[in-house]
Design a protein around this motif. Sequence first.
Motif, short mmCIF file in Angstrom:
data_model
loop_
_atom_site.label_atom_id
_atom_site.label_comp_id
_atom_site.label_asym_id
_atom_site.label_seq_id
_atom_site.Cartn_x
_atom_site.Cartn_y
_atom_site.Cartn_z
N CYS A 196 0.88 -1.11 0.09
CA CYS A 196 0.06 0.05 -0.06
C CYS A 196 0.98 1.24 0.08
O CYS A 196 2.01 1.28 0.82
N CYS A 216 0.12 2.96 3.98
CA CYS A 216 0.51 2.55 5.27
C CYS A 216 1.53 1.50 4.99
O CYS A 216 2.16 1.11 5.95
N HIS A 254 -4.58 0.14 -0.06
CA HIS A 254 -5.78 -0.59 0.58
C HIS A 254 -7.17 0.16 0.20
O HIS A 254 -7.28 1.34 0.23
N CYS A 281 -7.28 2.15 3.23
CA CYS A 281 -6.88 3.51 3.26
C CYS A 281 -7.36 4.54 2.19
O CYS A 281 -7.13 5.69 2.61
ZN LIG Z 1 -2.93 0.71 3.26
#
Ligand SMILES: [Zn+2]
Length: 346
Positions: free
Chosen positions: A241, A244, A275, A278
């Motif tokens: 990702c 993160c 993600h 996210c």
């Molecule tokens: Zn993420």
Amino acid sequence: MTCIYQKRIEFISYIQRLLENTETSSTYKFALLHALADLCIESDISKKPKLKIEVDDLVERIFSLYWQHAKPFKIDSSETNDSKEIISRESILHQSTNKEPTVIKTIRTLKGRGGDNLTVAKKLNEKKWVELFNSAKKSIREGPLWRLQLIENNIVPFLYEHKKGKSYIQLNEGVADSFRFFHDIVVKLVRQGWADKIASIKSNQASLGKSGELADFLFGSKRVSLKYASELLEKIQGGYCFYCEKKIKGDAHVDHFIPLKKYNYDLAHNFVLAHKKCNQDKSSHLALKIFKDKWVAQNLEKYKDKISSKLSSRYMCDPERSRAVADTFYEIADKSNIPLWGDQKS
Ligand SMILES: [Zn+2]
């Protein structure tokens, strides 16, 4: 001496007056204002405050804005009649109480020849595109470009001088600055006005039914398949990702680094993989400055050419434009103390 703040106040009240003037027959006014606001965001005005805009660029932008509008709008007629039966109906929304705008006619011709988005359609019809583009440009130059600044039958040339026959328009001093400063507000007002205008056209009312999805259809984000971008980013980011930095198991989402809500174009260099959570959490915010640096390093430096070569047949590719747009939005956020998104610890 008029200071910049005075100019901005004059600007926003002028835009409001333009948008309140509802007697125009077509929606060109909205497309033009939207395109002008976007082009100002993409330009460096620090050296030339009286921004010059090529009519070609303006027309190209108008095509991008109308592209989605020329798709069939779908409603379930169960919403409009009493029977339980669900029948989907599709119809292309009218953009004028008069004759169909040339741009929409052109887009219908291009769509008929194949192409999911403007970039692909142009590639498939290179010769035809030049011909169609020139004819649309002629019609925009002769009409909407000069009617835009018409207020109660008088031309009030606040945005640019009224000079027919030139290949460009030159914005008056302070106008580009104001378009940049008020970009969010101008775009919101324009979209609202545009959707209201479409809803007010009698021949659209049967198609619209009770559906409240019009604005989402016209300016929403689920427009273009981002599958190809996703596949490439998967490789570039190694399946991690962007935000993160944890491994993406399940569905990966293509995130617009500069959010679509702020800047409504699918520029290939603006995509990162994240993600679902996210991506949704970031939503229409700008990410922290450290993410901007990371995005520049990944998409505008290390993988700049790879992204262009792999994605230019699918999406618009213009790394310099992506960079300029990002710089502008971060500059505005900084000046206006807009909080940035992203908790570094999570
Ligand atoms: Zn993420």
